[in-house]
Design a protein around this motif. Sequence first.
Motif, PDB file in Angstrom:
ATOM      1  N   ALA A 185     -56.590-101.185 -31.758  1.00 14.28           N
ATOM      2  CA  ALA A 185     -55.741-100.610 -32.800  1.00 14.28           C
ATOM      3  C   ALA A 185     -54.946-101.687 -33.523  1.00 14.28           C
ATOM      4  CB  ALA A 185     -54.790 -99.584 -32.187  1.00 14.28           C
ATOM      5  N   GLY A 186     -54.609-102.773 -32.797  1.00 14.97           N
ATOM      6  CA  GLY A 186     -53.880-103.868 -33.431  1.00 14.97           C
ATOM      7  C   GLY A 186     -54.682-104.576 -34.499  1.00 14.97           C
ATOM      8  N   ASP A 224     -43.910-100.867 -33.705  1.00 15.34           N
ATOM      9  CA  ASP A 224     -42.916-101.260 -32.709  1.00 15.34           C
ATOM     10  C   ASP A 224     -43.084-100.459 -31.421  1.00 15.34           C
ATOM     11  OD1 ASP A 224     -41.913-103.028 -34.543  1.00 15.34           O
ATOM     12  OD2 ASP A 224     -40.236-101.757 -35.165  1.00 15.34           O
ATOM     13  N   ALA A 225     -43.347 -99.168 -31.556  1.00 15.97           N
ATOM     14  CA  ALA A 225     -43.555 -98.329 -30.376  1.00 15.97           C
ATOM     15  C   ALA A 225     -44.784 -98.786 -29.605  1.00 15.97           C
ATOM     16  CB  ALA A 225     -43.695 -96.869 -30.789  1.00 15.97           C
ATOM     17  N   ALA A 226     -45.853 -99.134 -30.331  1.00 16.05           N
ATOM     18  CA  ALA A 226     -47.065 -99.624 -29.677  1.00 16.05           C
ATOM     19  C   ALA A 226     -46.812-100.952 -28.963  1.00 16.05           C
ATOM     20  CB  ALA A 226     -48.188 -99.769 -30.703  1.00 16.05           C
ATOM     21  N   ALA A 227     -45.985-101.800 -29.557  1.00 20.91           N
ATOM     22  CA  ALA A 227     -45.657-103.078 -28.914  1.00 20.91           C
ATOM     23  C   ALA A 227     -44.874-102.859 -27.622  1.00 20.91           C
ATOM     24  CB  ALA A 227     -44.860-103.954 -29.876  1.00 20.91           C
ATOM     25  N   ARG A 228     -43.944-101.900 -27.641  1.00 22.01           N
ATOM     26  CA  ARG A 228     -43.197-101.591 -26.414  1.00 22.01           C
ATOM     27  C   ARG A 228     -44.128-101.030 -25.346  1.00 22.01           C
ATOM     28  NH1 ARG A 228     -39.292 -99.822 -30.224  1.00 22.01           N
ATOM     29  NH2 ARG A 228     -40.019 -97.671 -30.077  1.00 22.01           N
ATOM     30  N   LEU A 229     -45.037-100.170 -25.763  1.00 26.10           N
ATOM     31  CA  LEU A 229     -45.987 -99.602 -24.808  1.00 26.10           C
ATOM     32  C   LEU A 229     -46.883-100.691 -24.229  1.00 26.10           C
ATOM     33  CD1 LEU A 229     -47.242 -97.109 -23.450  1.00 26.10           C
ATOM     34  CD2 LEU A 229     -48.726 -96.863 -25.450  1.00 26.10           C
ATOM     35  N   ARG A 230     -47.307-101.636 -25.063  1.00 24.38           N
ATOM     36  CA  ARG A 230     -48.164-102.718 -24.571  1.00 24.38           C
ATOM     37  C   ARG A 230     -47.436-103.530 -23.493  1.00 24.38           C
ATOM     38  NH1 ARG A 230     -52.410-106.232 -26.026  1.00 24.38           N
ATOM     39  NH2 ARG A 230     -52.694-107.524 -24.157  1.00 24.38           N
ATOM     40  N   ALA A 281     -52.001 -91.497 -38.569  1.00 25.89           N
ATOM     41  CA  ALA A 281     -52.598 -90.628 -37.555  1.00 25.89           C
ATOM     42  C   ALA A 281     -53.499 -91.418 -36.615  1.00 25.89           C
ATOM     43  CB  ALA A 281     -53.378 -89.496 -38.233  1.00 25.89           C
ATOM     44  N   GLN A 282     -54.256 -92.379 -37.145  1.00 25.94           N
ATOM     45  CA  GLN A 282     -55.117 -93.209 -36.302  1.00 25.94           C
ATOM     46  C   GLN A 282     -54.287 -94.030 -35.316  1.00 25.94           C
ATOM     47  OE1 GLN A 282     -57.265 -95.514 -39.173  1.00 25.94           O
ATOM     48  NE2 GLN A 282     -58.515 -93.793 -39.863  1.00 25.94           N
ATOM     49  N   ALA A 283     -53.181 -94.582 -35.788  1.00 26.26           N
ATOM     50  CA  ALA A 283     -52.317 -95.386 -34.918  1.00 26.26           C
ATOM     51  C   ALA A 283     -51.725 -94.531 -33.802  1.00 26.26           C
ATOM     52  CB  ALA A 283     -51.211 -96.034 -35.748  1.00 26.26           C
ATOM     53  N   LEU A 320     -52.949-100.418 -36.539  1.00 32.29           N
ATOM     54  CA  LEU A 320     -51.662-101.004 -36.154  1.00 32.29           C
ATOM     55  C   LEU A 320     -51.480-102.420 -36.678  1.00 32.29           C
ATOM     56  CD1 LEU A 320     -51.319 -99.762 -32.471  1.00 32.29           C
ATOM     57  CD2 LEU A 320     -49.901 -99.111 -34.416  1.00 32.29           C
ATOM     58  N   LYS A 321     -52.436-102.910 -37.429  1.00 27.86           N
ATOM     59  CA  LYS A 321     -52.346-104.259 -37.974  1.00 27.86           C
ATOM     60  C   LYS A 321     -51.243-104.327 -39.017  1.00 27.86           C
ATOM     61  CE  LYS A 321     -55.088-107.872 -40.237  1.00 27.86           C
ATOM     62  NZ  LYS A 321     -56.417-108.210 -40.807  1.00 27.86           N
ATOM     63  N   LYS A 322     -50.413-105.347 -38.922  1.00 28.93           N
ATOM     64  CA  LYS A 322     -49.328-105.520 -39.890  1.00 28.93           C
ATOM     65  C   LYS A 322     -49.921-105.895 -41.234  1.00 28.93           C
ATOM     66  CE  LYS A 322     -44.830-107.749 -40.499  1.00 28.93           C
ATOM     67  NZ  LYS A 322     -43.853-108.693 -39.933  1.00 28.93           N
ATOM     68  N   SER A 323     -49.598-105.113 -42.243  1.00 33.11           N
ATOM     69  CA  SER A 323     -50.183-105.327 -43.571  1.00 33.11           C
ATOM     70  C   SER A 323     -49.147-105.008 -44.621  1.00 33.11           C
ATOM     71  CB  SER A 323     -51.417-104.441 -43.756  1.00 33.11           C
ATOM     72  OG  SER A 323     -51.907-104.523 -45.076  1.00 33.11           O
ATOM     73  N   SER A 324     -49.272-105.686 -45.750  1.00 33.98           N
ATOM     74  CA  SER A 324     -48.356-105.438 -46.870  1.00 33.98           C
ATOM     75  C   SER A 324     -48.831-104.286 -47.736  1.00 33.98           C
ATOM     76  CB  SER A 324     -48.227-106.699 -47.736  1.00 33.98           C
ATOM     77  OG  SER A 324     -49.502-107.097 -48.230  1.00 33.98           O
ATOM     78  N   SER A 325     -50.045-103.797 -47.517  1.00 39.56           N
ATOM     79  CA  SER A 325     -50.580-102.711 -48.335  1.00 39.56           C
ATOM     80  C   SER A 325     -49.951-101.388 -47.928  1.00 39.56           C
ATOM     81  CB  SER A 325     -52.101-102.632 -48.190  1.00 39.56           C
ATOM     82  OG  SER A 325     -52.452-102.267 -46.873  1.00 39.56           O
ATOM     83  N   SER A 326     -50.094-100.399 -48.808  1.00 39.66           N
ATOM     84  CA  SER A 326     -49.529 -99.075 -48.540  1.00 39.66           C
ATOM     85  C   SER A 326     -50.342 -98.306 -47.518  1.00 39.66           C
ATOM     86  CB  SER A 326     -49.455 -98.267 -49.840  1.00 39.66           C
ATOM     87  OG  SER A 326     -50.745 -98.113 -50.409  1.00 39.66           O
TER      88      SER A 326
END
Length: 390
Positions: free
Chosen positions: A297-298, A317-323, A253-255, A302-308
């Motif tokens: 947010a990144g 990916d959507a945020a990257a396209r928007l950026r 929701a935050q993303a 939106l930070k890539k993480s291995s955690s759940s």
Amino acid sequence: MHSLFRRAKAPAPMPMPMLSFPGKKALRFTGDTSAAERDVDLAVLMHARSHVVLASECAKASAAETAAALRAYLRIIYASQMMGGSMQQMLRFAWRDAGSGKKKAKASASAAAAGQGQGHTSLSTEWAVALFALAAELARAAAEEDRRGSDGIRRACTALCDAAGALRAAAARSALPSDRLCHMTDACLAAFERLMLAQALECYFELAFAGGKPPALCSKIARQVSLDYVEVSVALASLQQQQAIDRSWAPHAQAKAAYFHAEACLLRARALREQGPGVAGEAVARLRLAVSVLEAAGKGPLKKSSSSSAAPAAVRDAAARLRREVDAELAAVEADNCQVYCERVPAADALADLPGLPEPLVRPTAVERVLREADGEAALASGGAPTIRH
């Protein structure tokens, strides 16, 4: 430039995923039910519930099939005059929480079958739990919709509004102690209702954008989606300490809140560019703000993480396209301002907050409409007796 929702000759990217929550699985009646079977009204109720149980037990049952069985069952309860009668004591209803994994589901089913700790004899409580189960199936159906076309978006939006209506009706009648069935507390029901409406408004934005609505209007809708997701993220984060809430829901929701805030800034800048001279500086500032929102947010949801406890890859990916789209737009606007307008660019903290919507565009569906059959028969609001298809 390719927006997440922009239609082009190339295949459109998949829309961002929707959240759905685990529902309830109906268990078979235990003990002697012969007395209840001799009662005409209770026999009809038991027969309708048997279809719900079969749908719960069938691993291949679709969300639509399970929802249809629950609607038929709820219409029987709705039309019954036994909500406060003594005959309901002849039956003991039992449910279990629908776990995300097989081990959890088996453990929950074993506990319910052994101790019947999740059983009750109240039709009012049965109404509330069955409504929650229906809301969960509607949310699952919405999450499974292909929203790359307008028809799929509309179906998802309708299902989400229906789910919100079912949750609101469940909260109004819930009498089950909070320690008996997961997610049946007032706080959970309210948070899930907010989540359904935020996602329904997201569908509304997708329709508006794909339909070519003016950027100023789309900006307001996107900003309202962002504000709604902020409320949802706060509600979900506060529930994680008390309920079995998926840890990825709040970051999700935050993303989305950050994504739609940046989308609103981008669309506002486009609306300003259409106005011509006098607002080019604000357009630059809005786009710079969009960049800062996505950058912040990144480093967070939106930070890539291995955690759940991280946002899904599809949202990143959507945020990257928007950026990429914001960066391209910003470069063009800055070039225009430097070469043509030469306007002062205000600081980000000097910008007025983007407005949301003056009135809500999506609302919870009235429970009478939620429970109607698929073809529109059995208008319960008019007092007509519901029909059941066997």
